[in-house]
Design an enzyme around this catalytic site. Sequence first.
Site, PDB file in Angstrom:
ATOM      1  N   HIS A   1      -2.893 -57.699  -7.490  1.00 28.55           N
ATOM      2  CA  HIS A   1      -2.774 -58.672  -8.588  1.00 28.55           C
ATOM      3  C   HIS A   1      -3.492 -58.143  -9.826  1.00 28.55           C
ATOM      4  O   HIS A   1      -4.682 -57.800  -9.784  1.00 28.55           O
ATOM      5  CB  HIS A   1      -3.345 -60.031  -8.170  1.00 28.55           C
ATOM      6  CG  HIS A   1      -2.471 -60.715  -7.165  1.00 28.55           C
ATOM      7  ND1 HIS A   1      -2.958 -61.395  -6.074  1.00 28.55           N
ATOM      8  CD2 HIS A   1      -1.113 -60.803  -7.091  1.00 28.55           C
ATOM      9  CE1 HIS A   1      -1.939 -61.886  -5.378  1.00 28.55           C
ATOM     10  NE2 HIS A   1      -0.813 -61.534  -5.974  1.00 28.55           N
ATOM     11  N   ALA A   2      -2.750 -58.117 -10.932  1.00 30.27           N
ATOM     12  CA  ALA A   2      -3.187 -57.397 -12.132  1.00 30.27           C
ATOM     13  C   ALA A   2      -4.489 -57.916 -12.730  1.00 30.27           C
ATOM     14  O   ALA A   2      -5.278 -57.139 -13.265  1.00 30.27           O
ATOM     15  CB  ALA A   2      -2.074 -57.463 -13.176  1.00 30.27           C
TER      16      ALA A   2
ATOM     17  N   GLU B   1      -7.065 -59.272 -11.291  1.00 31.37           N
ATOM     18  CA  GLU B   1      -8.230 -59.300 -10.406  1.00 31.37           C
ATOM     19  C   GLU B   1      -8.978 -57.977 -10.528  1.00 31.37           C
ATOM     20  O   GLU B   1      -9.034 -57.166  -9.606  1.00 31.37           O
ATOM     21  CB  GLU B   1      -7.754 -59.598  -8.975  1.00 31.37           C
ATOM     22  CG  GLU B   1      -7.072 -60.965  -8.897  1.00 31.37           C
ATOM     23  CD  GLU B   1      -6.299 -61.219  -7.610  1.00 31.37           C
ATOM     24  OE1 GLU B   1      -6.356 -60.390  -6.689  1.00 31.37           O
ATOM     25  OE2 GLU B   1      -5.623 -62.271  -7.549  1.00 31.37           O
TER      26      GLU B   1
ATOM     27  N   ARG C   1      -0.647 -61.529 -13.544  1.00 35.23           N
ATOM     28  CA  ARG C   1      -0.793 -61.395 -12.084  1.00 35.23           C
ATOM     29  C   ARG C   1       0.214 -60.426 -11.462  1.00 35.23           C
ATOM     30  O   ARG C   1      -0.108 -59.650 -10.568  1.00 35.23           O
ATOM     31  CB  ARG C   1      -0.603 -62.795 -11.478  1.00 35.23           C
ATOM     32  CG  ARG C   1      -0.509 -62.849  -9.955  1.00 35.23           C
ATOM     33  CD  ARG C   1      -0.282 -64.304  -9.534  1.00 35.23           C
ATOM     34  NE  ARG C   1       0.001 -64.434  -8.112  1.00 35.23           N
ATOM     35  CZ  ARG C   1      -0.924 -64.640  -7.183  1.00 35.23           C
ATOM     36  NH1 ARG C   1      -2.183 -64.716  -7.514  1.00 35.23           N
ATOM     37  NH2 ARG C   1      -0.592 -64.766  -5.917  1.00 35.23           N
TER      38      ARG C   1
ATOM     39  N   ASN D   1       2.489 -59.656  -3.780  1.00 37.62           N
ATOM     40  CA  ASN D   1       1.973 -60.308  -2.566  1.00 37.62           C
ATOM     41  C   ASN D   1       2.844 -61.473  -2.095  1.00 37.62           C
ATOM     42  O   ASN D   1       2.390 -62.322  -1.332  1.00 37.62           O
ATOM     43  CB  ASN D   1       0.534 -60.788  -2.788  1.00 37.62           C
ATOM     44  CG  ASN D   1      -0.338 -60.549  -1.574  1.00 37.62           C
ATOM     45  OD1 ASN D   1      -0.100 -59.596  -0.818  1.00 37.62           O
ATOM     46  ND2 ASN D   1      -1.346 -61.400  -1.369  1.00 37.62           N
ATOM     47  N   ARG D   2       4.074 -61.504  -2.544  1.00 37.84           N
ATOM     48  CA  ARG D   2       5.081 -62.433  -1.999  1.00 37.84           C
ATOM     49  C   ARG D   2       6.346 -61.661  -1.627  1.00 37.84           C
ATOM     50  O   ARG D   2       7.357 -62.240  -1.305  1.00 37.84           O
ATOM     51  CB  ARG D   2       5.458 -63.512  -3.036  1.00 37.84           C
ATOM     52  CG  ARG D   2       4.312 -64.405  -3.470  1.00 37.84           C
ATOM     53  CD  ARG D   2       3.842 -65.326  -2.356  1.00 37.84           C
ATOM     54  NE  ARG D   2       2.733 -66.179  -2.803  1.00 37.84           N
ATOM     55  CZ  ARG D   2       1.453 -65.809  -2.798  1.00 37.84           C
ATOM     56  NH1 ARG D   2       1.090 -64.624  -2.352  1.00 37.84           N
ATOM     57  NH2 ARG D   2       0.516 -66.654  -3.219  1.00 37.84           N
TER      58      ARG D   2
ATOM     59  N   HIS E   1      -8.748 -58.573  -2.997  1.00 39.43           N
ATOM     60  CA  HIS E   1      -8.312 -59.448  -4.103  1.00 39.43           C
ATOM     61  C   HIS E   1      -9.543 -60.144  -4.684  1.00 39.43           C
ATOM     62  O   HIS E   1     -10.664 -59.939  -4.274  1.00 39.43           O
ATOM     63  CB  HIS E   1      -7.340 -60.515  -3.572  1.00 39.43           C
ATOM     64  CG  HIS E   1      -5.993 -60.001  -3.179  1.00 39.43           C
ATOM     65  ND1 HIS E   1      -4.849 -60.301  -3.872  1.00 39.43           N
ATOM     66  CD2 HIS E   1      -5.599 -59.198  -2.148  1.00 39.43           C
ATOM     67  CE1 HIS E   1      -3.810 -59.718  -3.301  1.00 39.43           C
ATOM     68  NE2 HIS E   1      -4.230 -59.046  -2.244  1.00 39.43           N
ATOM     69  N   SER E   2      -9.300 -61.038  -5.646  1.00 33.96           N
ATOM     70  CA  SER E   2     -10.321 -61.989  -6.066  1.00 33.96           C
ATOM     71  C   SER E   2      -9.579 -63.252  -6.515  1.00 33.96           C
ATOM     72  O   SER E   2      -8.379 -63.178  -6.782  1.00 33.96           O
ATOM     73  CB  SER E   2     -11.164 -61.431  -7.218  1.00 33.96           C
ATOM     74  OG  SER E   2     -10.449 -61.393  -8.430  1.00 33.96           O
ATOM     75  N   TYR E   3     -10.174 -64.420  -6.625  1.00 30.77           N
ATOM     76  CA  TYR E   3     -11.583 -64.594  -6.395  1.00 30.77           C
ATOM     77  C   TYR E   3     -11.748 -65.719  -5.384  1.00 30.77           C
ATOM     78  O   TYR E   3     -10.746 -66.307  -4.945  1.00 30.77           O
ATOM     79  CB  TYR E   3     -12.295 -64.966  -7.723  1.00 30.77           C
ATOM     80  CG  TYR E   3     -11.806 -66.271  -8.363  1.00 30.77           C
ATOM     81  CD1 TYR E   3     -12.457 -67.469  -8.115  1.00 30.77           C
ATOM     82  CD2 TYR E   3     -10.692 -66.284  -9.186  1.00 30.77           C
ATOM     83  CE1 TYR E   3     -12.016 -68.658  -8.696  1.00 30.77           C
ATOM     84  CE2 TYR E   3     -10.242 -67.466  -9.758  1.00 30.77           C
ATOM     85  CZ  TYR E   3     -10.903 -68.646  -9.509  1.00 30.77           C
ATOM     86  OH  TYR E   3     -10.451 -69.809 -10.073  1.00 30.77           O
TER      87      TYR E   3
ATOM     88  N   TYR F   1      -4.121 -71.965   1.186  1.00 29.43           N
ATOM     89  CA  TYR F   1      -2.884 -72.710   0.959  1.00 29.43           C
ATOM     90  C   TYR F   1      -1.752 -71.955   1.648  1.00 29.43           C
ATOM     91  O   TYR F   1      -1.898 -70.775   1.987  1.00 29.43           O
ATOM     92  CB  TYR F   1      -2.573 -72.830  -0.541  1.00 29.43           C
ATOM     93  CG  TYR F   1      -2.810 -71.551  -1.324  1.00 29.43           C
ATOM     94  CD1 TYR F   1      -1.873 -70.521  -1.342  1.00 29.43           C
ATOM     95  CD2 TYR F   1      -3.991 -71.358  -2.047  1.00 29.43           C
ATOM     96  CE1 TYR F   1      -2.101 -69.351  -2.051  1.00 29.43           C
ATOM     97  CE2 TYR F   1      -4.227 -70.180  -2.751  1.00 29.43           C
ATOM     98  CZ  TYR F   1      -3.271 -69.188  -2.749  1.00 29.43           C
ATOM     99  OH  TYR F   1      -3.500 -68.019  -3.438  1.00 29.43           O
TER     100      TYR F   1
ATOM    101  N   GLU G   1     -11.165 -61.913  -0.596  1.00 32.38           N
ATOM    102  CA  GLU G   1     -11.222 -62.483  -1.949  1.00 32.38           C
ATOM    103  C   GLU G   1     -12.663 -62.337  -2.435  1.00 32.38           C
ATOM    104  O   GLU G   1     -13.552 -63.065  -1.997  1.00 32.38           O
ATOM    105  CB  GLU G   1     -10.813 -63.956  -1.948  1.00 32.38           C
ATOM    106  CG  GLU G   1      -9.414 -64.237  -1.413  1.00 32.38           C
ATOM    107  CD  GLU G   1      -8.306 -64.024  -2.437  1.00 32.38           C
ATOM    108  OE1 GLU G   1      -8.604 -63.600  -3.574  1.00 32.38           O
ATOM    109  OE2 GLU G   1      -7.145 -64.284  -2.081  1.00 32.38           O
TER     110      GLU G   1
HETATM  111  O1  0X9 Z   1      -2.155 -65.943  -3.032  1.00 36.80           O
HETATM  112  C1  0X9 Z   1      -2.435 -64.768  -2.766  1.00 36.80           C
HETATM  113  O2  0X9 Z   1      -1.612 -63.856  -2.834  1.00 36.80           O
HETATM  114  C2  0X9 Z   1      -3.863 -64.421  -2.330  1.00 36.80           C
HETATM  115  N1  0X9 Z   1      -4.801 -65.108  -3.177  1.00 36.80           N
HETATM  116  S1  0X9 Z   1      -4.998 -64.636  -4.735  1.00 36.80           S
HETATM  117  O3  0X9 Z   1      -5.868 -65.579  -5.407  1.00 36.80           O
HETATM  118  N2  0X9 Z   1      -5.748 -63.236  -4.770  1.00 36.80           N
HETATM  119  O4  0X9 Z   1      -3.718 -64.506  -5.358  1.00 36.80           O
HETATM  120  C3  0X9 Z   1      -4.083 -64.843  -0.904  1.00 36.80           C
HETATM  121  C4  0X9 Z   1      -3.212 -64.155   0.110  1.00 36.80           C
HETATM  122  C5  0X9 Z   1      -3.707 -64.446   1.478  1.00 36.80           C
HETATM  123  N3  0X9 Z   1      -2.974 -63.852   2.531  1.00 36.80           N
HETATM  124  C6  0X9 Z   1      -2.106 -64.530   3.303  1.00 36.80           C
HETATM  125  N4  0X9 Z   1      -1.631 -65.668   2.974  1.00 36.80           N
HETATM  126  N5  0X9 Z   1      -1.750 -64.010   4.446  1.00 36.80           N
HETATM  127 ZN    ZN Z   2      -4.857 -61.581  -5.481  1.00 39.32          ZN
END
Ligand code: 0X9
Ligand code: ZN
Length: 420
Positions: A179-180, A182, A234, A253-254, A306-308, A358, A381
């Site tokens: 994530h950009a 962080e 991000r 990350n999705r 990652h953060s935070y 979440y 994080e």
């Molecule tokens: O939402 C995210 O991608 C991560 N949090 S962030 O604030 N750095 O964007 C959490 C990802 C956690 N990993 C899984 N859900 N498996």
């Molecule tokens: Zn992140």
Amino acid sequence: MKELVVLVICLIQICVAFPYHGYRVYEAVAKNAAQAQALSDLEMSELFDFWSPVRLNKPTDIMSSPEQIQQLLDVFNSNSIQHKIKIDDVQQLIDAQQNHMGNEIVKQSSSLRYNLTWDNYYRYDDIREFAYALGASYPELVTVSVAGKSYEDRDLILIKISSGGSASKNAIFVDGGIHACEWISPATVTYIVRELVENYAAHPQYVDDVDWFFMPLVNPDGYEFAHTDNRLWRKNRRIHDETNTTCVGTDINRNFDYHFDEGGSSDNSCAPTYNGGQPFTEPESRALRDAILTEANRTKSYLTVHSYGQHWLTPWGWTTELPADYDAMYALASDAVAALTAVYGTVYDIGSSANLLYANSGPSDDWAKGVAGIPYTYTIELRDQGPVYGFLLPPDQIIPSGIETWEAFKVIAEAVALME
Ligand code: 0X9
Ligand code: ZN
């Protein structure tokens, strides 16, 4: 004419350099289900930028543009939601850090072969230079390669740290900068790379007993954009549709192919959590996938930084059910966190992503466990917990973050060295 040119330049600079002028971050706490629902509805509306998730009795950080502050306050007031101002003017905080970046940096030694000093946030070129400088100075320990190219054609740097011996030695894979915004992530990851290599003689076992693979900056295009245009960016920078260049980028990350798009990920290309439409549409996620897969057989731990929030997270994000080996994952995480906390008292909580944070689907750690079969897979994080800075962590916290996180990584390495 000259005045006109100056005016245009100034306007451009204002537009580029002050995008968060007057933006405010509120901390709100939902004390009952109705209040949590009101905040969740607000998040779904995508009118405001939620820096942290909505959870009962936990603070949620919400950023508002100056024009929408009243609308946000109306929602708080009509639902009696407890709230307070956390950051009065986001741009002021960004500016304060940029001023700091102009300071004279402290050189560690006269023979410094790279710019990084971990008292500032550095750019992609500096991080790349650092990797190659280590490779050139410590060829017996460090091998640098290019794992792929970003959408904007930047090299995705992969650093292998190994003192040789068996090619089937247990391994640890670490990445940063998915994530950009962080920035503490690549800063901390490069700190750990430096510690392993430059201080090898002080603790050779951490390199002799395991092989390490680091991808310190998975998303260089987004990271550069966060430096030049939008501090809170991000996603990556892929243009999905040449006719719509306002909605750019995918959340790397999705974009991984394990329970893809099963909640907490958006199909809307304008959204910060846009999943790309299909798995592995992004060159950065493909390069990370392939680098992990190359060594997956011997990789016992995958740490994605990652953060935070100060969370040490296990999979899964797509379900609140826990992995079958959750107890073992939790036990190692608590040893690592105990070592981290022992340094400065920085508190981390531990749990699965869906339970602690979440629902979200398609992140790299779920894929690394579910598909690549890496047992000890964590999202870390880093600082802070949000009460003060969030993504805008001041650079004087980089070294403390590096020092305490290194202690946690030592615990992981000691455990990985002994695994079957
Ligand atoms: O939402 C995210 O991608 C991560 N949090 S962030 O604030 N750095 O964007 C959490 C990802 C956690 N990993 C899984 N859900 N498996
Ligand atoms: Zn992140």
